[in-house]
Design a protein around this motif. Structure first.
Motif, mmCIF file in Angstrom:
data_model
loop_
_atom_site.group_PDB
_atom_site.id
_atom_site.type_symbol
_atom_site.label_atom_id
_atom_site.label_comp_id
_atom_site.label_asym_id
_atom_site.label_seq_id
_atom_site.Cartn_x
_atom_site.Cartn_y
_atom_site.Cartn_z
ATOM 1 N N ILE A 92 0.836 -1.200 0.000
ATOM 2 C CA ILE A 92 0.000 0.000 0.000
ATOM 3 C C ILE A 92 0.873 1.253 0.000
ATOM 4 O O ILE A 92 0.606 2.217 -0.719
ATOM 5 N N VAL A 93 1.944 1.238 0.805
ATOM 6 C CA VAL A 93 2.872 2.373 0.864
ATOM 7 C C VAL A 93 3.474 2.640 -0.506
ATOM 8 O O VAL A 93 3.536 3.782 -0.972
ATOM 9 N N ILE A 94 3.937 1.574 -1.184
ATOM 10 C CA ILE A 94 4.570 1.717 -2.500
ATOM 11 C C ILE A 94 3.561 2.237 -3.521
ATOM 12 O O ILE A 94 3.880 3.113 -4.333
ATOM 13 N N LYS A 95 2.344 1.724 -3.490
ATOM 14 C CA LYS A 95 1.311 2.182 -4.424
ATOM 15 C C LYS A 95 1.064 3.678 -4.258
ATOM 16 O O LYS A 95 0.956 4.414 -5.238
ATOM 17 N N GLU A 96 0.962 4.117 -3.003
ATOM 18 C CA GLU A 96 0.708 5.530 -2.741
ATOM 19 C C GLU A 96 1.869 6.394 -3.215
ATOM 20 O O GLU A 96 1.667 7.472 -3.760
ATOM 21 N N LYS A 97 3.098 5.912 -3.010
ATOM 22 C CA LYS A 97 4.274 6.650 -3.476
ATOM 23 C C LYS A 97 4.270 6.757 -4.999
ATOM 24 O O LYS A 97 4.593 7.798 -5.566
ATOM 25 N N ASN A 98 3.913 5.657 -5.676
ATOM 26 C CA ASN A 98 3.888 5.660 -7.140
ATOM 27 C C ASN A 98 2.819 6.599 -7.683
ATOM 28 O O ASN A 98 3.031 7.298 -8.670
ATOM 29 N N ILE A 99 1.669 6.615 -7.020
ATOM 30 C CA ILE A 99 0.580 7.498 -7.444
ATOM 31 C C ILE A 99 1.005 8.950 -7.288
ATOM 32 O O ILE A 99 0.848 9.773 -8.186
ATOM 33 N N LYS A 100 1.592 9.255 -6.118
ATOM 34 C CA LYS A 100 2.022 10.630 -5.852
ATOM 35 C C LYS A 100 3.103 11.054 -6.835
ATOM 36 O O LYS A 100 3.125 12.185 -7.315
ATOM 37 N N SER A 101 4.001 10.123 -7.123
ATOM 38 C CA SER A 101 5.090 10.412 -8.056
ATOM 39 C C SER A 101 4.549 10.758 -9.440
ATOM 40 O O SER A 101 5.075 11.628 -10.136
ATOM 41 N N SER A 102 3.458 10.098 -9.838
ATOM 42 C CA SER A 102 2.878 10.326 -11.162
ATOM 43 C C SER A 102 2.234 11.712 -11.271
ATOM 44 O O SER A 102 1.990 12.206 -12.360
ATOM 45 N N TYR A 103 1.955 12.336 -10.127
ATOM 46 C CA TYR A 103 1.332 13.653 -10.133
ATOM 47 C C TYR A 103 2.353 14.783 -10.157
ATOM 48 O O TYR A 103 2.024 15.916 -10.467
ATOM 49 N N GLY A 104 3.601 14.497 -9.823
ATOM 50 C CA GLY A 104 4.615 15.543 -9.805
ATOM 51 C C GLY A 104 4.557 16.362 -8.522
ATOM 52 O O GLY A 104 3.652 16.190 -7.704
ATOM 53 N N PRO A 105 5.514 17.283 -8.323
ATOM 54 C CA PRO A 105 5.603 18.067 -7.090
ATOM 55 C C PRO A 105 4.441 19.038 -6.875
ATOM 56 O O PRO A 105 3.943 19.644 -7.817
ATOM 57 N N LEU A 106 4.057 19.196 -5.624
ATOM 58 C CA LEU A 106 2.964 20.083 -5.226
ATOM 59 C C LEU A 106 3.104 21.527 -5.719
ATOM 60 O O LEU A 106 2.112 22.111 -6.175
ATOM 61 N N PRO A 107 4.288 22.181 -5.636
ATOM 62 C CA PRO A 107 4.387 23.596 -6.014
ATOM 63 C C PRO A 107 3.892 23.930 -7.415
ATOM 64 O O PRO A 107 3.402 25.043 -7.655
ATOM 65 N N TYR A 108 3.983 22.978 -8.351
ATOM 66 C CA TYR A 108 3.525 23.255 -9.711
ATOM 67 C C TYR A 108 2.010 23.417 -9.764
ATOM 68 O O TYR A 108 1.485 24.206 -10.556
ATOM 69 N N TYR A 109 1.310 22.681 -8.913
ATOM 70 C CA TYR A 109 -0.144 22.819 -8.841
ATOM 71 C C TYR A 109 -0.513 24.170 -8.233
ATOM 72 O O TYR A 109 -1.433 24.854 -8.706
ATOM 73 N N LEU A 110 0.224 24.557 -7.195
ATOM 74 C CA LEU A 110 -0.024 25.853 -6.560
ATOM 75 C C LEU A 110 0.212 26.986 -7.552
ATOM 76 O O LEU A 110 -0.533 27.970 -7.575
ATOM 77 N N THR A 111 1.251 26.843 -8.368
ATOM 78 C CA THR A 111 1.577 27.855 -9.379
ATOM 79 C C THR A 111 0.387 28.109 -10.300
ATOM 80 O O THR A 111 -0.006 29.260 -10.547
ATOM 81 N N LEU A 112 -0.203 27.041 -10.814
ATOM 82 C CA LEU A 112 -1.321 27.184 -11.758
ATOM 83 C C LEU A 112 -2.584 27.684 -11.077
ATOM 84 O O LEU A 112 -3.337 28.486 -11.644
#
Length: 200
Positions: free
Chosen positions: A85-105
Motif C-alpha cells: 500500500i505504501v509503495i502504491k501511494e508513493k507511485n501514485i504521488k510520483s505520477s502527479y509531480g511536485p505540489l508547487p507546480y499545482y499551486l503555481t497554476l
C-alpha cells in the motif's frame, strides 16, 4: 568485493527499485532513525540481526538472497500488504509531480495581483492526494511571488487558517513548466472548471 559490500549493494538495488527512502527502511524494520543511512555510508556496522530486520520485515525475503552477487530486485507485489500500500501511494504521488507546480497554476489562474486569499483555495482545487498536505509557500520558489501574511511561524508551523497575498506575477516560464509537470487529467479538469483555454 567483500560480502558486506555485496549485501549493501543488493539492499540499495532493492530499495531504489521500490522507490523507498532511507528512512522508510528504518521505519518498517523497527530500527532507529538514521540506521540504514549510517550502514550504507559505513558509519554503522551491518550486523546479522540488522540485516535480518531489513530483509525480512521490509523486503519480505530471506537473508541468503542478498548474499548473491547476481541478485535481482523483486517487484513491490512480493512485499507484505502494508508495504504494498505504501509503495502504491508513493507511485501514485510520483505520477502527479511536485505540489508547487499545482499551486503555481491555481494562483495564476484564480487570483489577481495584490489580492488576498487563503489555503481554502488550494484545498478546493488540488488533487485529492495533496489536500491533507501543509501548504508551505515560504519553502517553494513561489515565495518570490506570494507572501504569507497570517498563520505561519518562522519554523513553518501553520494554523488551520492561513492567508496569502499574490504580490508579483508568476512568469510565463514558471507557468509553462508547471503545465508540463502536473497530471494532465487534473489540468484538463481544472481548466474546464476555471474556463481556461487549453492548447491542443
Amino acid at each position: 568485493m567483500m560480502l558486506s559490500e555485496i549485501v549493501i549493494k543488493n539492499l540499495e538495488k532493492q530499495r531504489t527499485h521500490l522507490g523507498l527512502e532511507h528512512f522508510d527502511l528504518d521505519k518498517y524494520s523497527d530500527l532507529g532513525e538514521g540506521t540504514y543511512l549510517g550502514i550504507i555510508s559505513g558509519q554503522i556496522e551491518l550486523t546479522v540481526n540488522t540485516l535480518q530486520s531489513f530483509v525480512e520485515k521490509v523486503f519480505n525475503s530471506k537473508v541468503k538472497e542478498y548474499l548473491n552477487p547476481k541478485f535481482k530486485a523483486k517487484p513491490y507485489t512480493s512485499l507484505k500488504q502494508n508495504l504494498q500500500i505504501v509503495i502504491k501511494e508513493k507511485n501514485i504521488k510520483s505520477s502527479y509531480g511536485p505540489l508547487p507546480y499545482y499551486l503555481t497554476l491555481i494562483i495564476h489562474h484564480c487570483i489577481n495581483i495584490n489580492e488576498e486569499f487563503s489555503n481554502k483555495l488550494f484545498k478546493e482545487n488540488l488533487p485529492e492526494i495533496f489536500k491533507e498536505q501543509n501548504i508551505e509557500i515560504h519553502k517553494y520558489t513561489l515565495r518570490k511571488n506570494v507572501e504569507t501574511i497570517e498563520g505561519a511561524t518562522e519554523k513553518g508551523k501553520h494554523k488551520n487558517f492561513i492567508k496569502f497575498i499574490y504580490k508579483f506575477p508568476i512568469s510565463e516560464k514558471q507557468i509553462e513548466k508547471a503545465i508540463k509537470t502536473v497530471n494532465a487529467e487534473w489540468f484538463m479538469d481544472f481548466s474546464k472548471k476555471n474556463s481556461i483555454a487549453v492548447e491542443k
